[in-house]
Design an enzyme around this catalytic site. Sequence first.
Site, PDB file in Angstrom:
ATOM      1  NE  ARG A 101      -3.952   0.567   1.842  1.00 15.21           N
ATOM      2  CZ  ARG A 101      -5.188   0.674   2.316  1.00 15.21           C
ATOM      3  NH1 ARG A 101      -5.434   1.510   3.319  1.00 15.21           N
ATOM      4  NH2 ARG A 101      -6.170  -0.028   1.810  1.00 15.21           N
ATOM      5  CG  HIS A 128      -8.428  -0.162  -3.063  1.00 21.90           C
ATOM      6  ND1 HIS A 128      -7.617  -1.216  -2.673  1.00 21.90           N
ATOM      7  CD2 HIS A 128      -9.140   0.193  -1.957  1.00 21.90           C
ATOM      8  CE1 HIS A 128      -7.826  -1.454  -1.385  1.00 21.90           C
ATOM      9  NE2 HIS A 128      -8.750  -0.631  -0.939  1.00 21.90           N
ATOM     10  CD  GLN A 131     -12.928  -1.964  -1.069  1.00 20.57           C
ATOM     11  OE1 GLN A 131     -12.089  -1.785  -0.186  1.00 20.57           O
ATOM     12  NE2 GLN A 131     -14.118  -2.485  -0.826  1.00 20.57           N
ATOM     13  CG  ASP A 224     -13.834   6.003  -1.462  1.00 22.99           C
ATOM     14  OD1 ASP A 224     -13.796   5.902  -0.218  1.00 22.99           O
ATOM     15  OD2 ASP A 224     -12.806   5.997  -2.171  1.00 22.99           O
ATOM     16  CB  CYS A 263     -14.489   0.937  -0.372  1.00 25.69           C
ATOM     17  SG  CYS A 263     -14.057   2.675  -0.441  1.00 25.69           S
ATOM     18  NE  ARG A 291     -10.577  -5.585   0.302  1.00 26.02           N
ATOM     19  CZ  ARG A 291      -9.808  -4.567   0.689  1.00 26.02           C
ATOM     20  NH1 ARG A 291     -10.343  -3.517   1.283  1.00 26.02           N
ATOM     21  NH2 ARG A 291      -8.508  -4.565   0.446  1.00 26.02           N
TER      22      ARG A 291
HETATM   23  N1   CP Z   1     -11.401  -0.309   2.170  1.00 28.79           N
HETATM   24  C1   CP Z   1     -10.120  -0.305   2.603  1.00 28.79           C
HETATM   25  O1   CP Z   1      -9.172  -0.534   1.854  1.00 28.79           O
HETATM   26  O2   CP Z   1     -10.010  -0.053   3.925  1.00 28.79           O
HETATM   27  P1   CP Z   1      -8.643   0.213   4.712  1.00 28.79           P
HETATM   28  O3   CP Z   1      -8.116   1.533   4.259  1.00 28.79           O
HETATM   29  O4   CP Z   1      -9.073   0.211   6.164  1.00 28.79           O
HETATM   30  O5   CP Z   1      -7.704  -0.897   4.402  1.00 28.79           O
HETATM   31  N1  NVA Z   2     -10.271   6.599  -1.704  1.00 24.82           N
HETATM   32  C1  NVA Z   2      -9.916   6.137  -0.380  1.00 24.82           C
HETATM   33  C2  NVA Z   2     -10.120   4.668  -0.277  1.00 24.82           C
HETATM   34  C3  NVA Z   2      -9.837   4.086   1.066  1.00 24.82           C
HETATM   35  C4  NVA Z   2     -10.013   2.607   1.110  1.00 24.82           C
HETATM   36  C5  NVA Z   2      -8.476   6.535  -0.081  1.00 24.82           C
HETATM   37  O1  NVA Z   2      -7.610   6.362  -0.934  1.00 24.82           O
HETATM   38  O2  NVA Z   2      -8.232   7.025   1.019  1.00 24.82           O
END
Ligand code: CP
Ligand code: NVA
Length: 306
Positions: A101, A128, A131, A224, A263, A291
């Site tokens: 990440r 992502h 997701q 989101d 999400c 997930r």
């Molecule tokens: N939806 C998602 O990726 O959540 P986190 O940021 O908590 O991993």
């Molecule tokens: N768009 C959000 C998604 C989190 C899972 C972010 O990148 O923070």
Amino acid sequence: MKRDFVDLWNIDPDEAWYIVKRTGNVKEGREELSDVLRGKNLALLFTKPSTRTRVSFEVAINQMGGNSLFLQEGQLQLSRGEDVRDTARTLSRYVEGVIVRNHSHTWLEEFAKWATVPVINALTDKSHPCQLLSDVFTLYERFREEVKDIKIAYVGDGNNVCNTWLVAAGLFGLNLFVATPEGYGPDSYYLQAGQDLSNFTGGNIYLTTNPIEAVREADVVYTDVWLSMGDDRDEEKLNALRPYQVNEELLSHAKESVLVMHCLPAKKGEEITEEVFERYSDFIFTQAENRLHTQKVLMEFLFEKS
Ligand code: CP
Ligand code: NVA
């Protein structure tokens, strides 16, 4: 050759449906996971916070008999300037896979290029894919084969999740309406990828700036956060997004049977009201639970093919 999962197009439509359908079979106990992860060490290299992705991956790896190592940038030589190529090459000598990440998508692409073990995107500024693979499973679990006929509306910021929705619609042949404000739309690269895939799968992608148009008679409304991790607080952007809030009024244009997805994490009062969130919370937390199930099958698939 190793199989990475940096973007959804790293798997083809047949593979994507295989993962979704097998996830249902494994979740419901009709099929068993292989032991491909047994005894393997997988690193999670995260430079941003995470609740769902981190915990679901670590639990999935442990339940499959593997071992997970959680690595934070600040504790690695990366924070002192060691470059991405050397980090990728070093980790590849110790572990059998890396789940990353990171803010910069190009950094992740570079990492995957230099790593000799499978690399999984656990979220970047652009996409992502874990997701969306899981979200399509959640929809398949509910709608089965009709999932290709329902109307799905994504409403809000044209961010990493929105980009990945475009590719998911193309990969799985779904009907997707995306409503984002002028100037805050998704990335044209991901739109093109979604459209190219749709030519083969029969997907439909429709972009608008009108949230009511997107939501009208929709079966599913998805949203989101308006400010993603790494985004600065931007009042102009927040003002532009206000008409896109998923609230009772907006949902009155959807089908009565509409389902709402998020999400997570949610910023209640911004992209979704607390009232709407709580009404659909059971479905939203099933979405979060899935997930875990989807990533188990994804890892099994990638490691069996690598
Ligand atoms: N939806 C998602 O990726 O959540 P986190 O940021 O908590 O991993
Ligand atoms: N768009 C959000 C998604 C989190 C899972 C972010 O990148 O923070």
